[in-house]
Write a protein that holds these residues in place. Structure first.
Motif, mmCIF file in Angstrom:
data_model
loop_
_atom_site.group_PDB
_atom_site.id
_atom_site.type_symbol
_atom_site.label_atom_id
_atom_site.label_comp_id
_atom_site.label_asym_id
_atom_site.label_seq_id
_atom_site.Cartn_x
_atom_site.Cartn_y
_atom_site.Cartn_z
ATOM 1 N N UNK A 97 0.810 -1.225 0.000
ATOM 2 C CA UNK A 97 0.000 0.000 0.000
ATOM 3 C C UNK A 97 0.840 1.271 0.000
ATOM 4 N N UNK A 98 2.156 1.144 0.118
ATOM 5 C CA UNK A 98 3.105 2.263 0.085
ATOM 6 C C UNK A 98 2.967 3.151 1.324
ATOM 7 N N UNK A 99 3.924 4.026 1.514
ATOM 8 C CA UNK A 99 3.961 4.885 2.702
ATOM 9 C C UNK A 99 3.052 6.097 2.522
ATOM 10 N N UNK A 100 2.743 6.743 3.647
ATOM 11 C CA UNK A 100 1.949 7.978 3.586
ATOM 12 C C UNK A 100 2.642 9.033 2.736
ATOM 13 N N UNK A 101 3.960 9.083 2.802
ATOM 14 C CA UNK A 101 4.699 10.071 2.023
ATOM 15 C C UNK A 101 4.559 9.802 0.527
ATOM 16 N N UNK A 102 4.670 8.531 0.139
ATOM 17 C CA UNK A 102 4.510 8.183 -1.274
ATOM 18 C C UNK A 102 3.096 8.472 -1.768
ATOM 19 N N UNK A 103 2.114 8.279 -0.895
ATOM 20 C CA UNK A 103 0.720 8.446 -1.282
ATOM 21 C C UNK A 103 0.192 9.867 -1.041
ATOM 22 N N UNK A 104 1.022 10.728 -0.492
ATOM 23 C CA UNK A 104 0.645 12.134 -0.266
ATOM 24 C C UNK A 104 -0.604 12.255 0.602
ATOM 25 N N UNK A 105 -0.632 11.514 1.716
ATOM 26 C CA UNK A 105 -1.781 11.572 2.613
ATOM 27 C C UNK A 105 -1.352 12.077 3.987
ATOM 28 N N UNK A 106 -2.348 12.519 4.776
ATOM 29 C CA UNK A 106 -2.065 12.999 6.121
ATOM 30 C C UNK A 106 -1.152 14.208 6.102
ATOM 31 N N UNK A 107 -0.106 14.142 6.886
ATOM 32 C CA UNK A 107 0.818 15.282 6.970
ATOM 33 C C UNK A 107 1.604 15.515 5.684
ATOM 34 N N UNK A 109 0.203 15.411 2.659
ATOM 35 C CA UNK A 109 -0.702 15.886 1.618
ATOM 36 C C UNK A 109 -0.272 17.258 1.121
ATOM 37 N N UNK A 110 -0.506 17.530 -0.147
ATOM 38 C CA UNK A 110 -0.197 18.828 -0.731
ATOM 39 C C UNK A 110 -1.352 19.790 -0.481
ATOM 40 N N UNK A 111 -1.119 21.089 -0.626
ATOM 41 C CA UNK A 111 -2.210 22.053 -0.434
ATOM 42 C C UNK A 111 -3.409 21.791 -1.347
ATOM 43 N N UNK A 112 -3.159 21.270 -2.554
ATOM 44 C CA UNK A 112 -4.247 21.020 -3.496
ATOM 45 C C UNK A 112 -4.742 19.573 -3.464
ATOM 46 N N UNK A 113 -4.297 18.787 -2.484
ATOM 47 C CA UNK A 113 -4.777 17.409 -2.356
ATOM 48 C C UNK A 113 -6.256 17.399 -1.961
ATOM 49 N N UNK A 114 -7.004 16.338 -2.315
ATOM 50 C CA UNK A 114 -8.399 16.241 -1.870
ATOM 51 C C UNK A 114 -8.496 16.368 -0.347
#
Length: 225
Positions: A97-107, A109-114
């Motif tokens: 499932x990959x890391x949170x960093x790879x998936x851009x989730x939680x902390x 996440x980018x400003x334009x992330x869902x």
């Protein structure tokens, strides 16, 4: 409007083909059904009666459930399984499932992330798995609709031949149900497996479903970037 059509051309094209196909199926099925009725010295039925019948429901639902099962299994399998060289697979070593960093989730996440990608807990988990959940739900609903429509259709045929009616459990455990179901499943998984294998060695220039033409067979699209 022009920009909307350009930006959504693929979805709109598939939707148009789907609508044309299901309307065509309804008219062809109606004509075939009436030919069968007339052949048994029974009166033909109207178009509205046919498209609301169990015969039409089961024909539509049995195809839908196999399609969405195909995507459900494929999405889940591509999390954990690798096919070296196929653009339908992650590159070797990236299973999971990959890391949170790879998936851009939680902390991460980018400003334009869902918005839900930035959340923790249940909402974050639901969004992170929303595609698989949706495909699975549509599969189960279509499968259930197929089973109900098939049961009604079988009982109508049983009544014509003075045979006993069957309940839902009896129908979903019958050879008729699994014959209709498995003939769809085998074709769907053959198509998916062929796509995975063919895209290792074959190319289609300009398609996102193919590697670039000059990329070596054993190299995945991710490795080529």
């Amino acid at each position: 409007m022009r920009r909307f059509l350009r930006d959504n051309g693929l979805s709109l094209c598939m939707l148009a083909i789907f609508l044309a196909a299901i309307v065509g199926q309804s008219f062809a099925g109606w004509a075939a059904n009436n030919e069968e009725l007339i052949g048994h010295s029974r009166p033909a039925i109207g178009y509205g009666q046919f498209v609301s019948s169990s015969a039409f429901l089961v024909d539509v639902a049995e195809n839908w459930q196999s399609e969405f099962l195909q995507f459900f299994v494929f999405i889940f399998a591509t999390i954990w399984l690798i096919q070296r060289g196929s653009p339908e697979s992650k590159k070797p070593g990236n299973a999971g499932v990959e890391t949170d960093e790879q998936q851009l989730v939680g902390e991460y996440a980018r400003p334009d992330s869902p918005r839900w990608a930035k959340m923790r807990g249940l909402r974050g988990w639901l969004y992170a798995n929303s595609l698989l959940i949706t495909m699975g739900a549509i599969f189960l609903l279509s499968w259930f609709a197929q089973s109900l429509g098939g049961m009604v259709q079988m009982n109508e045929e049983n009544a014509e031949h003075a045979a006993a009616a069957v309940d839902w459990v009896g129908y979903v455990s019958s050879p008729d149900f699994w014959n209709r179901t498995l003939q769809n499943w085998q074709s769907e998984f053959l198509a998916v497996g062929a796509m995975v294998a063919f895209t290792i060695y074959l190319r289609q220039r300009g398609s996102s479903e193919s590697k670039p033409v000059g990329v070596p067979h054993a190299t995945s699209s991710e490795e080529a970037e």
